[in-house]
Design an enzyme around this catalytic site. Structure first.
Site, PDB file in Angstrom:
ATOM      1  N   TYR A 182      32.994 -11.688   0.820  1.00 30.43           N
ATOM      2  CA  TYR A 182      32.874 -13.132   0.655  1.00 30.43           C
ATOM      3  C   TYR A 182      32.707 -13.856   1.982  1.00 30.43           C
ATOM      4  O   TYR A 182      32.143 -14.940   2.025  1.00 30.43           O
ATOM      5  CB  TYR A 182      34.116 -13.692  -0.048  1.00 30.43           C
ATOM      6  CG  TYR A 182      34.093 -13.550  -1.544  1.00 30.43           C
ATOM      7  CD1 TYR A 182      34.109 -12.294  -2.137  1.00 30.43           C
ATOM      8  CD2 TYR A 182      34.063 -14.667  -2.361  1.00 30.43           C
ATOM      9  CE1 TYR A 182      34.100 -12.164  -3.512  1.00 30.43           C
ATOM     10  CE2 TYR A 182      34.061 -14.545  -3.733  1.00 30.43           C
ATOM     11  CZ  TYR A 182      34.078 -13.297  -4.310  1.00 30.43           C
ATOM     12  OH  TYR A 182      34.067 -13.182  -5.661  1.00 30.43           O
ATOM     13  N   LYS A 228      37.689   1.901  -2.802  1.00 30.82           N
ATOM     14  CA  LYS A 228      36.570   2.818  -3.025  1.00 30.82           C
ATOM     15  C   LYS A 228      36.524   3.739  -1.812  1.00 30.82           C
ATOM     16  O   LYS A 228      35.530   3.814  -1.077  1.00 30.82           O
ATOM     17  CB  LYS A 228      35.266   2.015  -3.215  1.00 30.82           C
ATOM     18  CG  LYS A 228      34.090   2.831  -3.678  1.00 30.82           C
ATOM     19  CD  LYS A 228      34.173   3.309  -5.124  1.00 30.82           C
ATOM     20  CE  LYS A 228      33.005   4.209  -5.478  1.00 30.82           C
ATOM     21  NZ  LYS A 228      33.147   4.839  -6.802  1.00 30.82           N
ATOM     22  N   ASP A 245      36.321   2.051  -9.718  1.00 21.94           N
ATOM     23  CA  ASP A 245      35.620   2.333 -10.987  1.00 21.94           C
ATOM     24  C   ASP A 245      36.599   2.895 -12.011  1.00 21.94           C
ATOM     25  O   ASP A 245      36.582   2.514 -13.194  1.00 21.94           O
ATOM     26  CB  ASP A 245      34.412   3.256 -10.774  1.00 21.94           C
ATOM     27  CG  ASP A 245      34.717   4.472  -9.909  1.00 21.94           C
ATOM     28  OD1 ASP A 245      35.799   4.524  -9.294  1.00 21.94           O
ATOM     29  OD2 ASP A 245      33.860   5.377  -9.843  1.00 21.94           O
ATOM     30  N   ASP A 303      38.119  -9.917  -7.615  1.00 21.79           N
ATOM     31  CA  ASP A 303      37.390 -10.908  -8.411  1.00 21.79           C
ATOM     32  C   ASP A 303      36.989 -10.280  -9.748  1.00 21.79           C
ATOM     33  O   ASP A 303      37.221 -10.850 -10.820  1.00 21.79           O
ATOM     34  CB  ASP A 303      36.139 -11.363  -7.638  1.00 21.79           C
ATOM     35  CG  ASP A 303      35.314 -12.366  -8.427  1.00 21.79           C
ATOM     36  OD1 ASP A 303      35.920 -13.296  -9.010  1.00 21.79           O
ATOM     37  OD2 ASP A 303      34.084 -12.226  -8.469  1.00 21.79           O
ATOM     38  N   ASP A 353      39.002 -10.710 -13.694  1.00 21.69           N
ATOM     39  CA  ASP A 353      38.320 -11.211 -14.894  1.00 21.69           C
ATOM     40  C   ASP A 353      38.497 -10.222 -16.044  1.00 21.69           C
ATOM     41  O   ASP A 353      38.755 -10.614 -17.186  1.00 21.69           O
ATOM     42  CB  ASP A 353      36.813 -11.386 -14.633  1.00 21.69           C
ATOM     43  CG  ASP A 353      36.440 -12.832 -14.320  1.00 21.69           C
ATOM     44  OD1 ASP A 353      37.326 -13.555 -13.808  1.00 21.69           O
ATOM     45  OD2 ASP A 353      35.295 -13.221 -14.581  1.00 21.69           O
TER      46      ASP A 353
HETATM   47  C1  IPM Z   1      37.180 -16.871  -8.804  1.00 17.17           C
HETATM   48  C2  IPM Z   1      35.753 -17.329  -8.898  1.00 17.17           C
HETATM   49  C3  IPM Z   1      35.232 -17.577  -7.493  1.00 17.17           C
HETATM   50  C4  IPM Z   1      35.326 -16.269  -6.740  1.00 17.17           C
HETATM   51  C5  IPM Z   1      33.801 -18.134  -7.430  1.00 17.17           C
HETATM   52  C6  IPM Z   1      33.699 -19.422  -8.222  1.00 17.17           C
HETATM   53  C7  IPM Z   1      33.329 -18.318  -6.025  1.00 17.17           C
HETATM   54  O1  IPM Z   1      34.985 -16.384  -9.577  1.00 17.17           O
HETATM   55  O2  IPM Z   1      38.023 -17.648  -8.298  1.00 17.17           O
HETATM   56  O3  IPM Z   1      37.454 -15.756  -9.210  1.00 17.17           O
HETATM   57  O4  IPM Z   1      34.429 -15.414  -6.864  1.00 17.17           O
HETATM   58  O5  IPM Z   1      36.298 -16.078  -6.018  1.00 17.17           O
HETATM   59 MG    MG Z   2      36.083 -14.768 -10.349  1.00 15.53          MG
END
Ligand code: IPM
Ligand code: MG
Length: 361
Positions: free
Chosen positions: A147, A196, A228, A252, A256
């Site tokens: 990032y 990884k 993975d 990230d 999710d």
């Molecule tokens: C999160 C989001 C952010 C990230 C995006 C919006 C830049 O997906 O907070 O997880 O990737 O960190």
């Molecule tokens: Mg995210």
């Protein structure tokens, strides 16, 4: 006590859900004799519309002057929103990355657990998950890695080429590992470090430093897992995880995935902390532009993020307990928002917030 709280309503459903969290904080202030002073901060599309940039330096300074910041969500529909016609460094997400970096918010805590009340929402069969559900926290490194590495897009020998750099130094790895082990000490004392290391040098350094940190925590069990495999294990046996620590990009993606496995992403909070008590608190979900303005978003993730803020940044444990207890009671009494309703009657954003605020005691 007196506290100054930055509030970033943001975009999409952000303003609706933060309004409900503020309602709950007001109920806490009244019930426990505190004064919360709110400072509105523009971030994301909301800031682009006013200032042309997703986060001004003044906004960063305002945030810095607060005891903590509560955020809704930022960003819009990339296919239709004019914000995404801007160059990448001017888009809503760039504002979020800037505030993380400027305030040194390197430790991102993302809890993911199965609510007993909402077990049926879990997309994985109970025979796979086991009778006790799961309860993990993902500790994601937030200010390093891909990032924030150098980026170049250029033509090389007539071929367009783009490079993103993934770099970590040992200090960055050590401080996030220490956070993860500290958290594990207050939980089930297990850390899964995800990398990884079969491919990446940065992961091999990560593993080495995490092992060094582990020596200071003899009570904590450390295991390493390749990313993975971790993606697979999250849907195969999520109950095995307690604290998962990982670098920015892996965190990230995995967070999710973990949140979706709970079946109730509208319920999950998060905290982004720096070396001090300061933190930025936001729901784990996004800005949901498709339902923005309809008054149907679930405000619980933001309300629980406010509870995390009370606990971690303001040292108000009793108050945080009261907010969490109110959410539990709300659910136990059968109240639902549309995302978790499964056909039952459900409440809109504001009615849900009113009810939870009324349950603070
Ligand atoms: C999160 C989001 C952010 C990230 C995006 C919006 C830049 O997906 O907070 O997880 O990737 O960190
Ligand atoms: Mg995210």
């Amino acid at each position: 006590m007196n506290f100054k709280i930055g509030v970033i309503p943001g975009d999409g459903i952000g303003p609706e859900i933060t309004a409900e969290a503020v309602k709950v904080l007001d109920a806490v202030a009244a019930g426990f004799g505190h004064t919360f002073e709110y400072e509105e901060i523009l971030l994301g599309g909301a800031s682009i519309d006013v200032h042309g940039v997703p986060l001004t330096d003044e906004a960063v300074e305002t945030a810095r002057g607060c005891d903590a910041v509560l955020m809704g969500s930022i960003g819009g529909d990339a296919a239709t929103s004019p914000w995404y016609k801007l160059e990448p460094s001017k888009r809503p997400e760039a504002g979020l990355l800037k505030i993380r970096k400027e305030l040194g918010l390197f430790a991102n805590l993302r809890p993911a657990y199965l609510y007993n009340e909402l077990k049926d929402a879990c997309p994985i069969k109970e025979s796979v998950i086991g009778p006790d559900g799961f309860d993990m926290i993902i500790v994601r490194e937030l200010t390093g890695g891909l990032y924030f590495g150098d980026r170049i897009t250029e033509e090389v020998n007539g071929v367009m080429t783009a490079v993103d750099t993934l770099s970590y130094n040992e200090k960055e790895i050590r401080r996030i590992a220490v956070r993860a082990f500290d958290i594990a000490m207050k939980r089930r004392k297990k850390v899964t470090s995800v990398d990884k290391a079969n491919v990446l040098d940065s992961s091999r350094l990560w593993r080495k430093i995490v092992e060094e940190v582990a020596e200071d925590y003899p009570e904590v069990t450390l295991e390493h897992m390749l990313v993975d495999n971790c993606a697979m294990q999250l849907v195969h046996n999520p109950a095995q995880f307690d604290v998962v620590v990982t670098e920015n990009m892996f965190g990230d993606i995995l967070s999710d995935e973990a949140s979706m496995v709970t079946g109730s992403i509208g319920m999950l909070s998060s905290a982004s902390l720096n070396e001090t008590k300061f933190g930025l608190y936001e729901p784990s979900h996004g800005s949901a532009p498709d339902i923005a303005g309809k008054g149907i978003a679930n405000p619980i993730a933001t309300i629980l993020s406010a509870a995390m803020m009370l606990r971690y940044s303001l040292d108000l444990d009793r108050e945080a307990d009261a907010v969490e207890a109110a959410v539990e009671r709300f659910l136990a009494e059968g109240n639902r928002t549309v995302d978790i309703a499964a056909g039952e009657k459900w409440l809109g954003t504001s009615a849900a917030g009113d009810m939870i605020a009324g349950m603070i005691s």
